[in-house]
Motif scaffolding. Structure first.
Motif, PDB file in Angstrom:
ATOM      1  N   ARG A 140      -9.457  14.795  -8.362  1.00  0.00           N
ATOM      2  CA  ARG A 140     -10.761  14.756  -9.486  1.00  0.00           C
ATOM      3  C   ARG A 140      -9.583  13.618 -10.598  1.00  0.00           C
ATOM      4  N   ILE A 141      -8.864  13.368 -10.340  1.00  0.00           N
ATOM      5  CA  ILE A 141      -8.170  11.502 -11.854  1.00  0.00           C
ATOM      6  C   ILE A 141      -9.417  11.346 -12.397  1.00  0.00           C
ATOM      7  N   PRO A 142      -9.053  11.354 -13.427  1.00  0.00           N
ATOM      8  CA  PRO A 142     -10.679   9.936 -13.287  1.00  0.00           C
ATOM      9  C   PRO A 142      -9.932   8.947 -13.765  1.00  0.00           C
ATOM     10  N   LEU A 143     -10.184   8.806 -12.702  1.00  0.00           N
ATOM     11  CA  LEU A 143      -8.964   6.949 -13.213  1.00  0.00           C
ATOM     12  C   LEU A 143     -10.267   5.400 -13.948  1.00  0.00           C
ATOM     13  N   PRO A 144     -11.222   5.969 -13.180  1.00  0.00           N
ATOM     14  CA  PRO A 144     -11.885   4.903 -14.736  1.00  0.00           C
ATOM     15  C   PRO A 144     -12.095   5.531 -16.075  1.00  0.00           C
ATOM     16  N   ILE A 146      -1.651  12.551  -5.852  1.00  0.00           N
ATOM     17  CA  ILE A 146      -0.455  13.768  -4.646  1.00  0.00           C
ATOM     18  C   ILE A 146      -0.140  11.883  -3.464  1.00  0.00           C
ATOM     19  N   ARG A 147      -0.878  11.349  -4.075  1.00  0.00           N
ATOM     20  CA  ARG A 147      -0.658   9.643  -4.210  1.00  0.00           C
ATOM     21  C   ARG A 147      -0.186   9.590  -2.272  1.00  0.00           C
ATOM     22  N   CYS A 148      -1.958   9.812  -2.184  1.00  0.00           N
ATOM     23  CA  CYS A 148      -2.804   9.842  -1.095  1.00  0.00           C
ATOM     24  C   CYS A 148      -2.988   8.502  -0.723  1.00  0.00           C
ATOM     25  N   HIS A 163       0.694  -1.104   0.035  1.00  0.00           N
ATOM     26  CA  HIS A 163       0.043  -0.228  -0.194  1.00  0.00           C
ATOM     27  C   HIS A 163       1.107   1.373  -0.072  1.00  0.00           C
ATOM     28  N   ILE A 164       0.366   2.507  -1.088  1.00  0.00           N
ATOM     29  CA  ILE A 164       1.341   3.327  -0.869  1.00  0.00           C
ATOM     30  C   ILE A 164       1.847   4.268   0.976  1.00  0.00           C
ATOM     31  N   ILE A 165       0.219   3.722   1.401  1.00  0.00           N
ATOM     32  CA  ILE A 165       1.160   4.636   2.454  1.00  0.00           C
ATOM     33  C   ILE A 165       0.728   3.999   4.226  1.00  0.00           C
TER      34      ILE A 165
HETATM   35  S1  SF4 Z   1      -5.119   9.153  -7.988  1.00  0.00           S
HETATM   36 FE1  SF4 Z   1      -6.408  10.388  -6.371  1.00  0.00          FE
HETATM   37  S2  SF4 Z   1      -6.833   9.248  -4.946  1.00  0.00           S
HETATM   38 FE2  SF4 Z   1      -5.444   7.887  -5.630  1.00  0.00          FE
HETATM   39  S3  SF4 Z   1      -3.660   8.392  -4.690  1.00  0.00           S
HETATM   40 FE3  SF4 Z   1      -3.534   9.640  -6.403  1.00  0.00          FE
HETATM   41  S4  SF4 Z   1      -4.082  11.850  -5.968  1.00  0.00           S
HETATM   42 FE4  SF4 Z   1      -4.952   9.897  -4.315  1.00  0.00          FE
END
Ligand code: SF4
Lengths: 478, 226
Positions: free
Chosen positions: A377-381, A315-317, A150-152
């Motif tokens: 707000r990255i449109p991941l799908p 931002i890798r949250c 997991h990244i965090i």
């Molecule tokens: S894609 Fe968005 S929710 Fe996922 S780690 Fe990056 S910033 Fe955070």
């Protein structure tokens, strides 16, 4: 690290049957989601901050060359040195040179996914330099020879008795019969062991959450204080950051920090936000004497101007990971490379190739939770769909899927024929469904029916029912 | 071609960059750096001084810090001596050369030993003076240097931070303005530690534990105000 993304299906299968892992993953499902929701609920401006955070990063990406130049100049003004690396290998080479120049034998490390990406630890070890991870989770998995899941929360796949076993195996300086049953005891032992390492290290390596062009500052965020000690005690501080981490001003960083902490761990603010600018000053009694920044590209600039540019806002949250039902089911290691979950499914094909990571964008239910929680707000799908298209274009998916889709496409483009065929097929399928009205076997869909039955169609087709409904509505209105 | 040129050329190609001084992108970027836009400031911290002090205390306590208020700097030594006794700690403190701290009446606490300078990790308790507090999140900002060495913030078991009530801002952005005023625009101290509560980790089974690598306890003394 060896990329195991190509065997995602087998990895996932194994993960689903790993009782220990499944128990640990329960912690992700229960903890993170609730904490984030609570923190978000307590800040009425959260959505507005998300919009602004997105706008800041979009602005950065449109002016990336200028902000990188400005940042570089500011670092040099403050007495630091900026090194540019196009590839992982170049970055490793630069780090090794700095370590050698300082006769470094041990290096402490703050938590950094980028150094996972460039496989720094294996490289340093092979070069005779001992890297010591100082984030508790990272330290634990380093002892186990594993990679973060997991990244965090890198050790989220482990339970405490596993950690106890590792500490007993490695920390032989302590009494064998000591009590290590409570997490507190494990933490305090790690604190004791690592405290000395900070002082022994010749070089401290950290990542960066932000690089600030206004001041030439690198910012890291931790809760433990480990990255902060790493960049304070050793004689040399090296920051490894990818080029998209730059932001224009301290104010911009402050804006994004607000959404970062809440999205990641549900905190109002992380415990330590540490801003470092250059080496120690003339009058400073502590701090490193040398300050280096490695600006790494490793595939980022190639994403600029493409349909994947938005992913550079990340931002890798970890929020997308924490809310992903696929991650909840299989955990991080199944994804087979550094970044798991939705963000991993989007960036892994960019960074290691869709031929190797094509399974990842397919491992999605398209439920959209990732996008709904992503602070940037990255449109991941949508991006996963882009990858599926590319995979299809390049003929990378299996023949059955390709021909099946082509056949369906041919049909779907001919609505009359499609309707006729479904009209004829319905009663036939109904007949084959047997008295239980379910299919337990289907050609080409063995994986699907393995865990559930497909209900046999009953009655009439959708189009027939739709037509009836339209008529009824018209009657009602008429 | 160096790595720098290769990376920059790729970026500049995509962005259609030019070298012209009046390139609108260049103008926009330098305007943003010269006049940082304020962004979205949460209403929560936009209060008068009393409101800010109250909110600061509440948020710091939520983050597991302890907070006490004193009416003037002269009271600090006495109160810190009491803190040490209450927590069964030795009568020893370490601090930097911050004048605001040094001019406090330490000699009145006869038993108390006060050491000066950076920490080598052997100090149980250290005292720092914050540049500012941030009410919105109960956060402290500490600038490095001889006055308040960074090691004092990270190495002790108990970290005590003195902050002037009037330096408690509503939000982080106002603190950044104080910083610009103090060090000059575009200039920073080597390290700025922005701290919210004592060190913690949730890496073992997501159980939150205090005192990971940094201080196990953070005690804040607010000087002045009501
Ligand atoms: S894609 Fe968005 S929710 Fe996922 S780690 Fe990056 S910033 Fe955070």
């Amino acid at each position: 690290m060896q990329i195991t993304s190509p065997t995602f299906k087998a990895n996932a299968h194994e993960a689903l049957h790993d009782a220990q892992l499944q128990r640990a993953l329960g912690n992700v499902r229960s903890g993170f989601i609730h904490k984030r929701a609570k923190a978000v609920g307590a800040l009425p401006e959260f959505e507005e901050l998300r919009d602004n955070a997105k706008a800041i990063k979009d602005h950065v990406l449109e002016h990336l060359d200028i902000y990188l130049e400005t940042y570089e100049k500011k670092v040099e003004d403050a007495g630091g040195k900026v090194h540019w690396a196009e590839t992982a290998a170049e970055a490793r080479g630069i780090i090794l040179d700095i370590c050698r120049m300082n006769n470094a034998r041990t290096v402490t490390k703050g938590k950094s996914m980028l150094t996972e990406e460039i496989e720094l630890n294996d490289f340093l070890e092979a070069s005779g330099i001992q890297p010591v991870e100082t984030d508790l989770g990272e330290y634990i998995i380093q002892l186990r020879g594993e990679h973060p899941s997991h990244i965090i929360a890198p050790a989220v796949h482990l339970n405490k008795d596993q950690v106890e076993q590792d500490f007993r195996r490695v920390h032989t300086e302590f009494a064998q019969d000591r009590d290590l049953t409570e997490p507190e005891q494990l933490l305090s032992e790690a604190r004791q062991v690592l405290r000395q390492k900070y002082f022994d290290a010749d070089v401290g390596i950290t990542g960066a959450n932000f690089l600030v062009a206004e001041t030439g500052t690198s910012i890291i965020v931790t809760n433990e204080g480990n990255g902060d000690l790493t960049q304070t005690l050793p004689r040399v501080h090296i920051v490894v950051a990818s080029i998209e981490k730059v932001v224009p001003t301290l104010d911009d960083a402050a804006q994004i920090l607000r959404v970062l902490a809440r999205s990641a761990t549900g905190q109002e603010a992380s415990v330590y936000t540490t801003l470092s600018t250059g080496p120690r000053r003339d009058n400073d009694p502590d701090g490193p004497e040398e300050y280096h920044v490695i600006l790494l590209d490793n595939g980022r600039s190639a994403m600029l101007g493409t349909e994947f540019q938005d992913a550079l806002r990340c931002i890798r949250c970890g929020a997308c990971i924490n809310h992903c039902p696929v991650y909840h089911a299989v955990g991080g290691h199944a994804y087979g490379w550094v970044y798991p979950g939705p963000i991993g499914a989007v960036v892994t094909p960019s960074l290691v190739g869709v031929d190797k990571a094509g399974h990842l964008p397919n491992a999605s239910t398209f439920c959209g939770r990732c996008e709904s929680v992503c602070p940037m707000r990255i449109p991941l799908p949508k991006m996963m769909r882009h990858w599926r298209e590319k995979e299809f274009e390049r003929g990378l998916n299996p023949a059955v899927a390709r021909y099946g889709l082509k056949f369906w496409l041919w049909f779907a483009k001919r609505p009359r024929l499609y309707r006729l065929a479904t009209y004829l097929a319905m009663p036939v399928m109904g007949l084959f469904g047997g008295h239980k009205r379910r299919f337990r076997f289907l050609p080409f869909a063995g994986g699907w029916v393995r865990y559930r039955d497909l209900p046999a169609p009953e009655g009439r087709t959708f189009m027939q029912q739709w037509r009836d409904r339209q008529t009824i509505n018209q009657d009602a209105r008429g | 071609m160096s790595g720098r040129d290769a990376i920059m050329n790729r970026i500049r190609n995509v962005l259609n960059a030019t070298d012209a001084e009046d390139d609108p992108r260049r103008v926009a970027a330098s305007a943003r750096i010269d006049f940082p836009p304020r962004g979205v400031i949460p209403a929560r911290g936009q209060l008068g001084l009393d409101g800010r002090i109250k909110l600061f205390k509440k948020m710091a306590e939520t983050a597991a810090a302890t907070v006490e208020k004193v009416s003037g700097p002269g009271e600090v030594p006495k109160r810190l001596a009491a803190y040490l006794r209450k927590h069964n700690l030795g009568a020893k403190l370490r601090m930097g050369s911050d004048k605001r701290l040094r001019s406090m009446p330490w000699a009145e606490e006869r038993a108390l030993q006060v050491a000066i300078g950076p920490s080598d990790g052997s100090d149980e308790v250290t005292v720092s003076h914050a540049l500012a507090g941030i009410a919105e999140t109960g956060t402290l900002a500490l600038a490095s240097g001889r006055d308040n060495p960074t090691t004092l913030n990270l190495l002790p078991e108990h970290h005590i931070v003195v902050v002037n009530a009037k330096d408690i801002t509503g939000d982080m952005e106002t603190m950044l303005d104080m910083l610009r005023e103090r060090f000059g625009k575009g200039v920073m101290p080597r390290t700025l530690n922005v701290i919210t509560g004592p060190s913690r980790s949730a890496d073992i089974e997501q159980t939150l534990l205090l005192g990971a690598h940094g201080p196990r306890a953070l005690h804040i003394v607010i000087v002045g105000g009501k």
